[in-house]
Design a protein around this motif. Structure first.
Motif, PDB file in Angstrom:
ATOM      1  N   THR A  76       0.844  -1.187   0.000  1.00 42.63           N
ATOM      2  CA  THR A  76       0.000   0.000   0.000  1.00 42.63           C
ATOM      3  C   THR A  76       0.879   1.237   0.000  1.00 42.63           C
ATOM      4  O   THR A  76       1.808   1.346   0.798  1.00 42.63           O
ATOM      5  N   ALA A  78       0.433   5.338   0.295  1.00 43.74           N
ATOM      6  CA  ALA A  78      -0.535   6.379   0.645  1.00 43.74           C
ATOM      7  C   ALA A  78       0.212   7.681   0.899  1.00 43.74           C
ATOM      8  O   ALA A  78       1.394   7.691   1.255  1.00 43.74           O
ATOM      9  N   ARG A 105      -4.395   6.752  -2.058  1.00 46.88           N
ATOM     10  CA  ARG A 105      -4.043   5.438  -1.525  1.00 46.88           C
ATOM     11  C   ARG A 105      -4.067   4.470  -2.703  1.00 46.88           C
ATOM     12  O   ARG A 105      -5.046   4.393  -3.429  1.00 46.88           O
TER      13      ARG A 105
END
Length: 146
Positions: A76, A78, A105
């Motif tokens: 991930t 972000a 994100r």
């Protein structure tokens, strides 16, 4: 001779329909967790014998405010990109605005042979470069015959 006659208009219409369908459906992601076209940041993913290389194109971001994590095979990325305009929103009239500003994100599903303990990330010239090592068991190796 056949009683059916198809004029050239039919074939040009079929060509036009095919182009429209390709445009509409041609951008589907290769993974269910990937995102649609136009998502920020756009990424390139590649691999070498030892690593999985991910390049996220994210110009205009403070690298210290990026949050990169790996959990259960999901990478991930972000962060937030602020507007490049220095004027307050009240006194400004935008005629066109194509550059994304705001929080983002992005999640990418990693292959099973990615080793989450071997991750390096650096931000160079607006590109976030992430290198993830592969597990030793998945690397190619030569086997000697006895």
């Amino acid at each position: 001779m056949s009683d059916l006659y198809f004029g050239t208009e039919l074939f040009s219409e079929l060509d036009r329909l095919q182009r429209q369908m390709s445009t509409l459906f041609g951008g589907f992601p290769s993974s269910l967790r990937s995102s649609r076209l136009g998502t920020f940041p756009p990424i390139n993913i590649g691999a070498t014998d030892d690593t999985i290389e991910i390049v996220a194109f994210a110009p205009g971001i403070d690298a210290t405010k990026l949050d990169i994590s790996i959990d259960k095979g999901l990478l991930t990325i972000a962060g937030e990109r602020t507007s490049s305009l220095r004027h307050s929103a009240e006194s400004r009239r935008a005629y066109a605005q194509e550059r994304f500003a705001g929080s983002f994100r992005r999640a990418v599903e990693l292959p099973q042979h990615a080793d989450p303990d071997k991750v390096q990330a650096r931000y160079v010239d607006g590109c976030l470069l992430i290198s993830i090592g592969k597990r030793e068991a998945s690397k190619p190796r030569a086997i000697t015959v006895e």
